[in-house]
Write a protein that holds these residues in place. Structure first.
Motif, PDB file in Angstrom:
ATOM      1  N   GLY A 145       0.817  -1.203   0.000  1.00 13.25           N
ATOM      2  CA  GLY A 145       0.000   0.000   0.000  1.00 13.25           C
ATOM      3  C   GLY A 145       0.851   1.253   0.000  1.00 13.25           C
ATOM      4  N   ALA A 146       0.475   2.211   0.852  1.00 16.20           N
ATOM      5  CA  ALA A 146       1.230   3.463   0.951  1.00 16.20           C
ATOM      6  C   ALA A 146       2.662   3.211   1.396  1.00 16.20           C
ATOM      7  CB  ALA A 146       0.537   4.428   1.908  1.00 16.20           C
ATOM      8  N   ALA A 147       2.880   2.162   2.180  1.00 16.70           N
ATOM      9  CA  ALA A 147       4.236   1.849   2.627  1.00 16.70           C
ATOM     10  C   ALA A 147       5.112   1.407   1.463  1.00 16.70           C
ATOM     11  CB  ALA A 147       4.198   0.769   3.709  1.00 16.70           C
ATOM     12  N   ALA A 199      11.664   6.310  -1.665  1.00 23.92           N
ATOM     13  CA  ALA A 199      12.939   6.407  -0.944  1.00 23.92           C
ATOM     14  C   ALA A 199      14.062   5.737  -1.722  1.00 23.92           C
ATOM     15  CB  ALA A 199      12.798   5.779   0.437  1.00 23.92           C
ATOM     16  N   ALA A 200      13.733   4.672  -2.478  1.00 24.36           N
ATOM     17  CA  ALA A 200      14.750   3.998  -3.284  1.00 24.36           C
ATOM     18  C   ALA A 200      15.269   4.884  -4.402  1.00 24.36           C
ATOM     19  CB  ALA A 200      14.188   2.699  -3.876  1.00 24.36           C
ATOM     20  N   ASP A 201      14.533   5.960  -4.736  1.00 31.01           N
ATOM     21  CA  ASP A 201      14.998   6.925  -5.722  1.00 31.01           C
ATOM     22  C   ASP A 201      16.023   7.888  -5.133  1.00 31.01           C
ATOM     23  OD1 ASP A 201      13.434   5.913  -7.749  1.00 31.01           O
ATOM     24  OD2 ASP A 201      11.763   7.272  -7.376  1.00 31.01           O
ATOM     25  N   GLY A 202      16.366   7.700  -3.864  1.00 24.77           N
ATOM     26  CA  GLY A 202      17.389   8.535  -3.238  1.00 24.77           C
ATOM     27  C   GLY A 202      16.845   9.775  -2.557  1.00 24.77           C
ATOM     28  N   ARG A 203      15.527   9.898  -2.423  1.00 24.84           N
ATOM     29  CA  ARG A 203      14.965  11.108  -1.823  1.00 24.84           C
ATOM     30  C   ARG A 203      14.526  10.849  -0.376  1.00 24.84           C
ATOM     31  NH1 ARG A 203      12.269  13.666  -5.060  1.00 24.84           N
ATOM     32  NH2 ARG A 203      12.539  12.378  -6.929  1.00 24.84           N
ATOM     33  N   PRO A 204      14.584  11.877   0.486  1.00 24.17           N
ATOM     34  CA  PRO A 204      14.059  11.740   1.848  1.00 24.17           C
ATOM     35  C   PRO A 204      12.534  11.607   1.800  1.00 24.17           C
ATOM     36  CG  PRO A 204      15.519  13.655   1.649  1.00 24.17           C
ATOM     37  CD  PRO A 204      15.213  13.193   0.262  1.00 24.17           C
ATOM     38  N   VAL A 205      11.997  10.619   2.509  1.00 21.49           N
ATOM     39  CA  VAL A 205      10.561  10.347   2.467  1.00 21.49           C
ATOM     40  C   VAL A 205      10.013  10.285   3.889  1.00 21.49           C
ATOM     41  CG1 VAL A 205       8.776   8.680   1.830  1.00 21.49           C
ATOM     42  CG2 VAL A 205      10.678   9.126   0.269  1.00 21.49           C
ATOM     43  N   ARG A 257      14.480   3.253   6.163  1.00 19.53           N
ATOM     44  CA  ARG A 257      14.064   3.565   4.797  1.00 19.53           C
ATOM     45  C   ARG A 257      13.315   4.895   4.736  1.00 19.53           C
ATOM     46  NH1 ARG A 257      12.124  -1.885   1.555  1.00 19.53           N
ATOM     47  NH2 ARG A 257      13.552  -3.373   2.512  1.00 19.53           N
ATOM     48  N   VAL A 258      12.363   5.074   5.654  1.00 19.50           N
ATOM     49  CA  VAL A 258      11.540   6.281   5.651  1.00 19.50           C
ATOM     50  C   VAL A 258      11.378   6.782   7.081  1.00 19.50           C
ATOM     51  CG1 VAL A 258      10.242   5.466   3.632  1.00 19.50           C
ATOM     52  CG2 VAL A 258       9.329   5.077   5.918  1.00 19.50           C
ATOM     53  N   ARG A 259      10.987   8.046   7.195  1.00 17.71           N
ATOM     54  CA  ARG A 259      10.607   8.615   8.497  1.00 17.71           C
ATOM     55  C   ARG A 259       9.119   8.377   8.698  1.00 17.71           C
ATOM     56  NH1 ARG A 259       8.569  14.120   9.220  1.00 17.71           N
ATOM     57  NH2 ARG A 259       8.292  14.475  11.465  1.00 17.71           N
ATOM     58  N   LEU A 260       8.745   7.824   9.834  1.00 20.28           N
ATOM     59  CA  LEU A 260       7.358   7.467  10.102  1.00 20.28           C
ATOM     60  C   LEU A 260       6.684   8.523  10.965  1.00 20.28           C
ATOM     61  CD1 LEU A 260       7.173   3.627  10.862  1.00 20.28           C
ATOM     62  CD2 LEU A 260       5.880   4.891   9.143  1.00 20.28           C
ATOM     63  N   VAL A 261       5.489   8.943  10.555  1.00 22.29           N
ATOM     64  CA  VAL A 261       4.592   9.740  11.393  1.00 22.29           C
ATOM     65  C   VAL A 261       3.336   8.902  11.559  1.00 22.29           C
ATOM     66  CG1 VAL A 261       3.226  11.848  11.564  1.00 22.29           C
ATOM     67  CG2 VAL A 261       5.530  11.940  10.600  1.00 22.29           C
ATOM     68  N   ARG A 262       3.078   8.433  12.780  1.00 25.91           N
ATOM     69  CA  ARG A 262       2.038   7.443  13.015  1.00 25.91           C
ATOM     70  C   ARG A 262       0.727   8.092  13.438  1.00 25.91           C
ATOM     71  NH1 ARG A 262       5.031   2.290  15.795  1.00 25.91           N
ATOM     72  NH2 ARG A 262       2.846   1.662  16.008  1.00 25.91           N
ATOM     73  N   LEU A 263      -0.364   7.597  12.840  1.00 31.45           N
ATOM     74  CA  LEU A 263      -1.709   7.901  13.289  1.00 31.45           C
ATOM     75  C   LEU A 263      -2.226   6.701  14.076  1.00 31.45           C
ATOM     76  CD1 LEU A 263      -3.290   9.341   9.999  1.00 31.45           C
ATOM     77  CD2 LEU A 263      -2.246  10.611  11.866  1.00 31.45           C
ATOM     78  N   PRO A 264      -3.144   6.919  15.030  1.00 34.06           N
ATOM     79  CA  PRO A 264      -3.711   5.768  15.750  1.00 34.06           C
ATOM     80  C   PRO A 264      -4.569   4.908  14.832  1.00 34.06           C
ATOM     81  CG  PRO A 264      -4.819   7.806  16.385  1.00 34.06           C
ATOM     82  CD  PRO A 264      -3.653   8.214  15.541  1.00 34.06           C
ATOM     83  N   LEU A 265      -4.469   3.599  14.999  1.00 33.42           N
ATOM     84  CA  LEU A 265      -5.185   2.636  14.168  1.00 33.42           C
ATOM     85  C   LEU A 265      -6.241   1.924  15.000  1.00 33.42           C
ATOM     86  CD1 LEU A 265      -5.195   1.122  11.337  1.00 33.42           C
ATOM     87  CD2 LEU A 265      -3.776  -0.602  12.464  1.00 33.42           C
ATOM     88  N   ALA A 266      -7.457   1.892  14.499  1.00 34.04           N
ATOM     89  CA  ALA A 266      -8.519   1.122  15.124  1.00 34.04           C
ATOM     90  C   ALA A 266      -8.578  -0.241  14.450  1.00 34.04           C
ATOM     91  CB  ALA A 266      -9.859   1.842  14.986  1.00 34.04           C
ATOM     92  N   GLY A 267      -8.280  -1.315  15.221  1.00 30.35           N
ATOM     93  CA  GLY A 267      -8.240  -2.647  14.652  1.00 30.35           C
ATOM     94  C   GLY A 267      -6.831  -3.039  14.250  1.00 30.35           C
ATOM     95  N   ALA A 294       3.254  17.682   9.368  1.00 30.26           N
ATOM     96  CA  ALA A 294       4.058  17.075   8.297  1.00 30.26           C
ATOM     97  C   ALA A 294       3.488  17.427   6.929  1.00 30.26           C
ATOM     98  CB  ALA A 294       4.109  15.557   8.483  1.00 30.26           C
ATOM     99  N   VAL A 295       2.147  17.419   6.794  1.00 26.17           N
ATOM    100  CA  VAL A 295       1.528  17.773   5.524  1.00 26.17           C
ATOM    101  C   VAL A 295       1.679  19.264   5.252  1.00 26.17           C
ATOM    102  CG1 VAL A 295      -0.653  17.825   4.235  1.00 26.17           C
ATOM    103  CG2 VAL A 295      -0.092  15.845   5.662  1.00 26.17           C
ATOM    104  N   ALA A 296       1.507  20.078   6.295  1.00 21.42           N
ATOM    105  CA  ALA A 296       1.597  21.528   6.117  1.00 21.42           C
ATOM    106  C   ALA A 296       2.988  21.979   5.703  1.00 21.42           C
ATOM    107  CB  ALA A 296       1.173  22.237   7.407  1.00 21.42           C
TER     108      ALA A 296
END
Length: 475
Positions: free
Chosen positions: A46-48, A55-61, A83-93, A128-130
Motif C-alpha cells: 500500500g502506501a508503505a 525512498a529507493a529513488d534517493g529522496r528523503p521520504v 528507509r523512511v521517516r514514520l509519522v504514526r496515526l492511531p489505528l482502530a483494529g 508534516a503535511v503543512a
C-alpha cells in the motif's frame, strides 16, 4: 547534481506476504494445485510500498500512516526502519495484510486479513503535511486520507499533490496536480461497463476527461499497463507509451508509477515530464522483478534517477547491479555515437529487446580523438550522453576514457555485449573478457550505408545556403 527533493507520502500502509513454490500436481481431494517447497517473503504494501519505492529513488521520504500495536504493524515498522521517516496515526483494529500464493511466479490465490482503519488525525501528521514541499496520497480506502482531508486540501493549494485513488477510498481534494487511476479504476469512478479492447483507449480518454472535471484536478493520468499512460488536462489527451515491452509481476507497478511522478513533480518537473518518467520507472520496475526488489530476502540497490548533470557512469553501475540482483539480464552496447544515426538506433533497439536493461558505453572525447583523429568528436560527450538518454530503449549511459571498454565492462559485468554486424568476433578484444564471467557477445544486423564519417563528409560538401536577406545596419 542537486539532491532529490523530499516527499511526504500520506495513505494506508499494508503488510504484504508472498508464498512462492512449485505446483506439479493436483490435490487428491479437490481439483486444486498443491504448492510445495514454498518460500515466504514479506514487504511493505500500500502506501508503505509507495514510500519505500520513492525512498529507493534517493529522496528523503516521510510516511504518514495509521499503525497499531498488533503483530502486523510491528512487522511493518521493522521493514520500514532506515528507509523512511514514520509519522504514526492511531489505528482502530489490526493492520491490513495480504498474502499471495504463487506457483512458479504465477499467482494462484490471495488471502486478506485485518480491516484496521485510521482513527483520527494528529497534530504531528497535520504539521508534516503543512510543511511538505510535495505530497503523494496513496489512498487504499482505510481512512488515512479521510482524517487528513482538510490538511491535504490546504496542501493542494500551494504544492504539487499526486493522488493515487482506490475505489474504496475518498475522491481527491480539489486542486491536486495529478491523479493516477488505472483504466479499470477510472471506469469504476465514472461508472460503466468495461470496454472492448478496440475502444479501450477511447474509453480511457473519455474517462480521464470526465474525472478532470469531476475532481477539479489539474490533470489525470490513466495507467494502461503495458500500453503506458494516457494524460489528460481535460482536453485532447497525450498518450505516453512504454519504452519497451516488459513482462513480469506487475504487482505494485501503480505504486511505482505514482511514486515516480510525485518525486519528479517535487523536483520541479512539468506534469508531462513527470508522467513520461513515471511510465519509464514503472516499466523498468516490472522488467526488473517488481516487488521482489523490496522483499525482505532480496538484495536491493537504491535507484537514483539519471539526470544530465549527474555522473552517468555511477547511475549505469547502479542500474546494472539492481537488474542483476533482481535476476534480470543486463545488456551493454558500446561506441562513439558521434552524430547519432539510424544505424545506431536500430542496433540499440535490437539490443534492448534481448534483456531487461540496456547500458550504453560511450567513448569520452579524448578516446574518440585518439581513435578518429583531430576534428573528432563532432559532438561533445555531454551532448552525446543527453541524446542517448533521450532514446526510450536506453536505460543508462556510462563513459570510458580508454581506447576500448574493458575496464568499464569489468565493473558492469553485462550478460550480453551487443555489437553491430560489421564487426567480427576475432576483432573484438573484449570478447574473452565478457565470456570470462559467463557473458555472451551478440552481433546484430547493421543498416548498410549509415556512418558518422559519411554523414560528416556529405555535410561538409553540401553548398551553404545563400542569405538573400540584406543585413540590417549596413549601408
Amino acid at each position: 547534481m542537486s539532491a532529490p527533493a523530499p516527499l511526504v507520502v500520506v495513505g494506508d500502509a499494508l503488510l504484504d506476504h508472498d508464498l512462492c513454490g512449485r505446483a506439479e500436481r493436483l490435490a487428491p481431494d479437490a481439483p486444486v494445485p498443491v504448492v510445495s517447497e514454498a518460500r515466504r517473503t514479506s514487504r511493505p504494501g500500500g502506501a508503505a510500498l509507495a514510500a519505500t519505492l520513492a525512498a529507493a529513488d534517493g529522496r528523503p521520504v516521510t510516511l504518514v500512516t495509521a499503525l497499531g500495536d498488533d503483530a502486523a504493524s510491528e512487522s511493518l515498522v521493522r521493514l520500514l526502519a532506515d528507509r523512511v521517516r514514520l509519522v504514526r496515526l492511531p489505528l482502530a483494529g489490526a493492520l491490513s495484510s495480504k498474502t499471495r500464493v504463487l506457483a512458479e511466479g504465477t499467482p494462484l490465490l490471495r488471502l486478506d486479513d485485518g480491516e484496521g482503519r485510521a482513527r483520527e488525525a494528529t497534530d504531528e501528521a497535520r504539521r508534516a503535511v503543512a510543511e511538505a514541499g510535495a505530497v503523494l496520497v496513496a489512498d487504499y480506502g482505510r481512512g488515512t486520507a479521510e482524517v487528513l482531508r482538510e490538511a491535504l486540501a490546504s496542501a493542494a493549494a500551494r504544492v504539487p499533490v499526486v493522488w493515487d485513488p482506490h475505489p474504496r477510498g475518498e475522491p481527491p481534494v480539489p486542486g491536486v496536480r495529478l491523479v493516477t487511476p488505472s483504466a479499470s479504476e477510472a471506469r469504476a469512478f465514472v461508472g460503466g461497463e468495461a470496454p472492448a479492447d478496440a475502444s479501450a483507449l477511447r474509453t480511457a480518454a473519455r474517462d480521464a476527461d470526465a474525472l478532470v472535471r469531476a475532481w477539479k484536478a489539474a490533470s489525470v493520468a490513466v495507467t494502461l499497463g503495458g500500453r503506458g499512460a494516457l494524460l489528460s488536462h481535460g482536453e485532447t489527451p497525450l498518450l505516453v507509451p512504454c519504452p519497451v515491452t516488459a513482462e513480469g509481476d506487475a504487482c505494485g507497478a501503480g505504486d511505482r508509477f505514482a511514486a515516480a511522478a510525485a518525486g519528479l513533480l517535487a523536483d520541479g518537473e512539468l506534469i508531462e515530464t513527470a508522467v513520461r518518467g513515471a511510465v519509464h520507472a514503472a516499466t523498468r520496475y516490472v522488467a526488473e522483478g517488481g516487488v521482489r526488489s523490496v522483499a525482505t530476502d532480496t538484495v536491493t540497490v537504491p535507484a537514483v534517477p539519471a539526470t544530465a548533470d549527474g555522473d552517468p557512469t555511477d547511475d549505469a553501475l547502479r542500474t546494472a547491479a539492481r537488474v542483476r540482483a533482481a535476476g534480470g539480464t543486463v545488456v551493454a552496447a558500446g561506441g562513439c555515437f558521434d552524430l547519432l544515426h539510424a544505424g545506431h538506433v536500430a542496433l540499440l533497439q535490437a539490443a534492448r529487446r534481448t534483456g531487461d536493461c540496456l547500458v550504453v558505453c560511450v567513448n569520452s572525447d579524448a578516446s574518440v580523438r585518439r581513435r578518429k583523429g583531430r576534428g573528432r568528436p563532432l559532438v561533445p560527450v555531454a551532448d552525446r550522453i543527453r541524446v542517448l538518454r533521450a532514446l526510450e530503449c536506453v536505460d543508462a549511459v556510462a563513459v570510458f576514457d580508454e581506447d576500448t571498454p574493458e575496464r568499464l565492462l569489468t565493473e558492469l559485468r553485462p550478460h550480453i555485449w551487443a555489437k553491430g554486424g560489421d564487426y567480427a568476433l576475432e576483432r573484438l578484444p573484449e570478447a574473452p573478457l565478457v565470456e570470462s564471467w559467463g557473458g555472451q557477445v551478440v552481433l546484430f544486423p547493421y543498416l548498410d550505408g549509415r556512418s558518422t564519417t559519411g554523414i560528416a563528409e556529405k555535410a561538409a560538401l553540401s553548398p551553404r545556403p545563400t542569405n538573400l536577406t540584406p543585413e540590417r545596419g549596413r549601408r
